[in-house]
Design a protein around this motif. Structure first.
Motif, PDB file in Angstrom:
ATOM      1  N   LEU A  87      -6.137  -2.594  -2.459  1.00 20.72           N
ATOM      2  CA  LEU A  87      -4.885  -3.393  -2.082  1.00 20.72           C
ATOM      3  C   LEU A  87      -5.078  -3.650  -0.737  1.00 20.72           C
ATOM      4  CD1 LEU A  87      -1.854  -1.579  -3.846  1.00 20.72           C
ATOM      5  CD2 LEU A  87      -2.479  -3.916  -4.122  1.00 20.72           C
ATOM      6  N   CYS A  95      11.007   0.770   9.446  1.00 19.94           N
ATOM      7  CA  CYS A  95      10.611  -0.616   9.852  1.00 19.94           C
ATOM      8  C   CYS A  95      10.507  -1.642   8.841  1.00 19.94           C
ATOM      9  CB  CYS A  95       9.227  -0.565  10.457  1.00 19.94           C
ATOM     10  SG  CYS A  95       9.599  -0.541  12.394  1.00 19.94           S
ATOM     11  N   ILE A 131       0.793  -1.204  -0.078  1.00 24.05           N
ATOM     12  CA  ILE A 131       0.044   0.103   0.113  1.00 24.05           C
ATOM     13  C   ILE A 131       0.796   1.170   0.009  1.00 24.05           C
ATOM     14  CG2 ILE A 131      -1.503   1.466   1.516  1.00 24.05           C
ATOM     15  CD1 ILE A 131      -1.953  -2.153   2.237  1.00 24.05           C
ATOM     16  N   ASP A 132       1.909   1.110   0.707  1.00 23.73           N
ATOM     17  CA  ASP A 132       2.811   2.178   0.878  1.00 23.73           C
ATOM     18  C   ASP A 132       3.539   2.539  -0.303  1.00 23.73           C
ATOM     19  OD1 ASP A 132       3.294   2.260   4.501  1.00 23.73           O
ATOM     20  OD2 ASP A 132       1.695   2.744   3.236  1.00 23.73           O
ATOM     21  N   LYS A 186       5.001   8.998   8.524  1.00 20.23           N
ATOM     22  CA  LYS A 186       3.979   8.502   7.797  1.00 20.23           C
ATOM     23  C   LYS A 186       2.569   9.010   8.165  1.00 20.23           C
ATOM     24  CE  LYS A 186       5.815   4.656   5.522  1.00 20.23           C
ATOM     25  NZ  LYS A 186       5.767   3.054   5.471  1.00 20.23           N
ATOM     26  N   PRO A 187       1.470   9.085   7.567  1.00 22.45           N
ATOM     27  CA  PRO A 187       1.627   9.131   6.028  1.00 22.45           C
ATOM     28  C   PRO A 187       2.153  10.270   5.476  1.00 22.45           C
ATOM     29  CG  PRO A 187      -0.703   9.307   6.835  1.00 22.45           C
ATOM     30  CD  PRO A 187       0.206   9.377   8.051  1.00 22.45           C
ATOM     31  N   VAL A 188       3.080  10.053   4.477  1.00 26.17           N
ATOM     32  CA  VAL A 188       4.044  11.044   3.817  1.00 26.17           C
ATOM     33  C   VAL A 188       3.021  11.988   2.938  1.00 26.17           C
ATOM     34  CG1 VAL A 188       5.743  11.589   2.337  1.00 26.17           C
ATOM     35  CG2 VAL A 188       5.964   9.789   3.949  1.00 26.17           C
ATOM     36  N   ARG A 189       3.056  13.246   2.830  1.00 24.64           N
ATOM     37  CA  ARG A 189       2.352  14.193   2.298  1.00 24.64           C
ATOM     38  C   ARG A 189       3.166  14.770   1.024  1.00 24.64           C
ATOM     39  NH1 ARG A 189      -1.741  16.341   5.638  1.00 24.64           N
ATOM     40  NH2 ARG A 189      -2.601  14.612   6.701  1.00 24.64           N
ATOM     41  N   PHE A 216      -7.167   5.563  -8.856  1.00 25.77           N
ATOM     42  CA  PHE A 216      -6.241   5.539  -7.956  1.00 25.77           C
ATOM     43  C   PHE A 216      -6.556   5.272  -6.632  1.00 25.77           C
ATOM     44  CE2 PHE A 216      -2.290   5.810  -5.670  1.00 25.77           C
ATOM     45  CZ  PHE A 216      -2.326   6.801  -4.471  1.00 25.77           C
ATOM     46  N   SER A 239       6.223   5.598  10.388  1.00 31.53           N
ATOM     47  CA  SER A 239       4.935   5.549  10.961  1.00 31.53           C
ATOM     48  C   SER A 239       5.296   6.051  12.547  1.00 31.53           C
ATOM     49  CB  SER A 239       4.258   4.477  10.877  1.00 31.53           C
ATOM     50  OG  SER A 239       4.940   3.333  11.532  1.00 31.53           O
ATOM     51  N   GLU A 240       6.339   5.736  13.234  1.00 26.16           N
ATOM     52  CA  GLU A 240       6.590   6.094  14.642  1.00 26.16           C
ATOM     53  C   GLU A 240       7.465   7.291  14.654  1.00 26.16           C
ATOM     54  OE1 GLU A 240       7.670   2.187  15.167  1.00 26.16           O
ATOM     55  OE2 GLU A 240       5.802   1.855  16.386  1.00 26.16           O
ATOM     56  N   GLN A 243      -6.235  11.721   5.609  1.00 22.59           N
ATOM     57  CA  GLN A 243      -5.527  10.859   4.931  1.00 22.59           C
ATOM     58  C   GLN A 243      -6.373  10.553   3.582  1.00 22.59           C
ATOM     59  OE1 GLN A 243      -2.515  10.764   4.400  1.00 22.59           O
ATOM     60  NE2 GLN A 243      -2.325   8.899   3.035  1.00 22.59           N
ATOM     61  N   LEU A 289       1.364   4.108  -2.795  1.00 25.75           N
ATOM     62  CA  LEU A 289       1.215   5.687  -2.493  1.00 25.75           C
ATOM     63  C   LEU A 289       2.415   6.566  -2.647  1.00 25.75           C
ATOM     64  CD1 LEU A 289      -0.362   6.000   1.209  1.00 25.75           C
ATOM     65  CD2 LEU A 289      -0.661   7.559  -0.890  1.00 25.75           C
ATOM     66  N   GLN A 304      -6.418  13.202   1.425  1.00 23.45           N
ATOM     67  CA  GLN A 304      -5.059  13.038   0.660  1.00 23.45           C
ATOM     68  C   GLN A 304      -5.063  12.239  -0.527  1.00 23.45           C
ATOM     69  OE1 GLN A 304      -2.161  15.336   1.197  1.00 23.45           O
ATOM     70  NE2 GLN A 304      -3.756  16.190   2.698  1.00 23.45           N
TER      71      GLN A 304
END
Lengths: 213, 149
Positions: B48, A87, A19-20, A137-140, B41, A116-117, B26, A23, B29
């Motif tokens: 996922l 991580c 997922i990340d 995270k979550p990164v903008r 998207f 994330s931490e 989020q 993103l 976003q």
């Protein structure tokens, strides 16, 4: 119009979460960067051309190949920045950062850590080890605006050293020091081996790598 | 139902999801990263998330069924679920994961089992709601309309 397209910048994104990865890829492409995503630190190092154990695969007839700290550059891919999750199983983002900074060929590639931490000691450890930024995270998208200056710095360095590259195309091990300047643009050179090789040069493309243009 | 009514219904539904804490900033976003060149998207990322979450929930169930529970392993899975729910803005799922991790640290079996049940529940709720919302969006698109922001 006017500005040189940022698509000349290539970012390697490392994250074990699918997922990340999706993103960060979208975030980076929205910012007009070329993106390659991998799911582990070891795959990142493979992509960057850093095989520390490659000496095992070479036959006995090639002399003067030192097993340790020997960096083989199998791919002529320029990476302008590495952005990695902290991580991850196996090699953490911190381990990856260390390996990059300890490598004479890769140490000038800017590295950014994501986590994330919010652990202050973790953040300072990464920055001390040479990470340029630490993103929570979550990164903008706004976070990614901080990336360009780091990439610009290394890009202009590369350009000046273009002349030196051609002269040191096939360096002997002693000249390796001179190669340190063209960190980001790695050539498929093999030290200690004559140009008239009879063995085909392997160009592995490990699984789990998606290169987006 | 006509197009305008559909669009209104979507906005109301989406707003309620934010109010009830199912979704957070989020998710907005994610929507902002979607455009004509990447029209699917959000659905892709959320899909996922669904696949990954189901995998993790199964792993968690198995891990907590063991005679001798490996709390580090349980925690690792929860950490992943916490991360992915945070990445898509599934706030309620994320919150349960935080409590879940605390129980892992305490090696509290009861607490972990309770949290597993809770996280399954929250996940199933947000999945149903997101799927309903995607369906509404599809209806609007099929009727030739655009998705209101």
């Amino acid at each position: 119009m006017g500005m040189a397209a940022d698509s000349e910048f290539h970012v390697l994104a490392v994250d074990d979460s699918i997922i990340d990865r999706k993103l960060i890829e979208r975030l980076l492409k929205t910012s007009s960067y070329q993106v390659t995503t991998v799911d582990s630190g070891s795959k990142a190092l493979e992509f960057l051309g850093l095989h520390e154990d490659l000496h095992d695969r070479i036959d006995q007839n090639t002399p003067s190949v030192s097993p340790n700290n020997h960096q083989w550059r199998l791919q002529e891919v320029e990476v302008n920045l590495v952005i990695t999750d902290y991580c991850m199983p196996g090699m953490t983002g911190y381990d990856l950062l260390k390996k990059i900074k300890e490598s004479s060929s890769l140490k000038n590639i800017p590295v950014v850590i994501m986590s994330s931490e919010n652990v202050p000691s973790r953040i300072s450890r990464c920055l001390e080890e040479g990470a340029e930024e630490f993103f929570l995270k979550p990164v903008r998208l706004s976070d990614l605006n901080k990336l360009r200056p780091h990439m610009l710095k290394t890009k202009s360095k590369d350009h000046c050293k273009e002349q030196v590259d051609e002269k040191t195309a096939f360096p002997s091990p002693k000249q390796e020091g001179k190669e340190e300047s063209n960190n980001n643009k790695r050539k498929a050179t093999e030290e200690g081996v004559s140009p008239e090789r009879t063995r085909p040069r392997p160009r592995p493309r490990p699984n789990g790598i998606t290169t987006m243009v | 139902m006509d197009l305008v009514q559909l669009q209104r219904q979507l906005v109301e539904y989406r707003t309620s999801l934010y109010h009830e804490g199912f979704l957070d900033e989020q998710y907005t976003q994610l929507q902002e990263l979607q455009d004509e060149n990447n029209p699917d998207f959000v659905v892709e990322v959320v899909s996922l998330f669904f696949e990954d979450s189901e995998r993790l929930l199964n792993e968690l169930t198995k891990a907590l069924e063991q005679q001798s529970i490996d709390f580090k392993r349980v925690d690792a899975h929860v950490h992943q679920l916490k991360g992915s729910s945070s990445s898509i803005g599934a706030q309620r799922v994320q919150k349960v994961c935080i409590a879940f991790r605390n129980y892992c640290e305490e090696q509290n079996v009861e607490g972990c089992l309770k949290c597993l049940q809770q996280v399954r529940h929250e996940y199933s709720l947000v999945k149903t709601k997101l799927e309903s919302m995607f369906q509404l969006e599809q209806q609007i698109l099929s009727a030739g309309g655009s998705i209101p922001m």
